[in-house]
Write an enzyme that holds these catalytic residues in place. Structure first.
Site, PDB file in Angstrom:
ATOM      1  N   ASP A   4     -10.365   4.866  -4.343  1.00  0.00           N
ATOM      2  CA  ASP A   4      -9.308   4.034  -4.914  1.00  0.00           C
ATOM      3  C   ASP A   4      -8.125   3.949  -3.952  1.00  0.00           C
ATOM      4  OD1 ASP A   4      -8.087   2.961  -7.744  1.00  0.00           O
ATOM      5  OD2 ASP A   4      -6.568   4.026  -6.565  1.00  0.00           O
ATOM      6  N   TYR A  24      -0.408   1.111  -0.499  1.00  0.00           N
ATOM      7  CA  TYR A  24      -0.575   2.442   0.112  1.00  0.00           C
ATOM      8  C   TYR A  24      -0.590   2.365   1.631  1.00  0.00           C
ATOM      9  CZ  TYR A  24      -2.315   3.719  -4.580  1.00  0.00           C
ATOM     10  OH  TYR A  24      -2.478   3.917  -5.932  1.00  0.00           O
ATOM     11  N   LYS A  43      -5.719  -2.825  -4.907  1.00  0.00           N
ATOM     12  CA  LYS A  43      -4.772  -3.394  -5.864  1.00  0.00           C
ATOM     13  C   LYS A  43      -3.841  -4.378  -5.175  1.00  0.00           C
ATOM     14  CE  LYS A  43      -4.659   1.263  -7.827  1.00  0.00           C
ATOM     15  NZ  LYS A  43      -5.017   1.969  -6.570  1.00  0.00           N
ATOM     16  N   HIS A  83      -1.415  -4.278  -9.406  1.00  0.00           N
ATOM     17  CA  HIS A  83      -0.893  -2.919  -9.302  1.00  0.00           C
ATOM     18  C   HIS A  83       0.155  -2.606 -10.380  1.00  0.00           C
ATOM     19  CE1 HIS A  83      -0.257   0.427  -6.075  1.00  0.00           C
ATOM     20  NE2 HIS A  83      -0.225   0.915  -7.296  1.00  0.00           N
TER      21      HIS A  83
END
Length: 284
Positions: free
Chosen positions: A52, A57, A82, A115
């Protein structure tokens, strides 16, 4: 060619679109991009097939490197990413998705989520319509959301007729979000727990330590096992190879009814560690 790895098979959770997702996965939130590929390879070696990540990120490229080098057929991995908060407008979402796929180096992604709803921006319905479009084009197998409250879910379902497969929310023993369970069950939306270990804040909790000692397991294993027995999808995160493996080693014991009752008793309305989805307005 990398050596082929045979993955252990955790329980598969059936989604409302007919797909299936591994019940336990490896999260890479706050994993330094410089070490992400190594961390993900350790995860795959330990048995994880669900990985994930997210655009926000900034480590999708590392996940992509691990996918190519880990010695596991792409078909045996389940990859999630996401949509960033600043790309809810259709054209921006399409561009952001193209960037995700380029960084991951894959042709089709298994699960793609919005997200955060960012309700003050009021574009999450447009973002959801774009994900529906991408799924219809075959580029995404399953679509879902993250950090959506009931009113956000009701709106996207009402305006599109498409129900998310998954809602990934903060969920751990101190913040169990049980008020959300009935709505999700009724609509067959699977809950996926982010920060299942409470961002590490629960690892010294005396209640959990007592349960862990009884079973000869770590506190982290005890928490992960509890998520599994609650029927939740869980994505623990670590950057340490031994802990990554230990967090996955939860299939040889079972929590008893009184153990689960003790954990349920830890729930607190002020146990949230992350932002509140109703007011979160940050863009990335």
């Amino acid at each position: 060619m990398p050596e082929q790895i045979t993955l252990n098979r955790p329980e598969q959770i059936r989604l409302n679109d007919g797909s299936a997702i591994p019940q336990i996965g490896l999260g890479v939130w706050q994993v330094d991009p410089a070490i992400t590929a190594k961390v993900v390879r350790w995860g795959i070696e330990a048995g994880y097939s669900l990985i994930d990540t997210a655009e926000g990120y900034q480590n999708e490229e590392g996940v992509g490197q691990a996918i190519r080098s880990a010695g596991v057929p792409r078909s045996e991995l389940f990859i999630t990413s996401k949509l960033r908060n600043g790309a809810h407008q259709r054209d921006a979402a399409l561009r952001a998705f193209d960037e995700t796929m380029s960084k991951l180096g894959i042709e089709q992604i298994d699960l793609f989520l919005i997200h955060w709803p960012v309700p003050s921006q009021d574009r999450y319905v447009e973002a959801w319509k774009t994900l529906v479009e991408l799924r219809q084009s075959g580029r995404i197998k399953s679509i879902g959301v993250s950090n959506f409250n009931q009113d956000h879910l009701e709106r996207i379902i009402g305006e599109t007729g498409v129900t998310p497969t998954v809602n990934q929310i903060e969920l751990h023993p101190r913040f169990q979000q049980r008020d959300k369970r009935e709505f999700h069950d009724r609509h067959n939306i699977r809950i996926e727990s982010w920060s299942p270990l409470g961002s590490g804040r629960l690892l010294g909790d005396p209640t959990l330590e007592s349960i862990a000692r009884k079973h000869g397991k770590s506190v982290a294993q005890t928490i992960v096992r509890g998520h599994l027995q609650e029927g939740l999808i869980v994505i623990p995160k670590s950057i340490h190879q031994d802990r990554i493996a230990t967090n996955f080693d939860v299939f040889d014991f079972e929590l008893e009814a009184n153990d689960l009752e003790l954990i349920r008793g830890m729930d607190s309305p002020d146990g949230r560690t992350g932002p509140n989805p109703a007011t979160a307005a940050f863009l990335f």
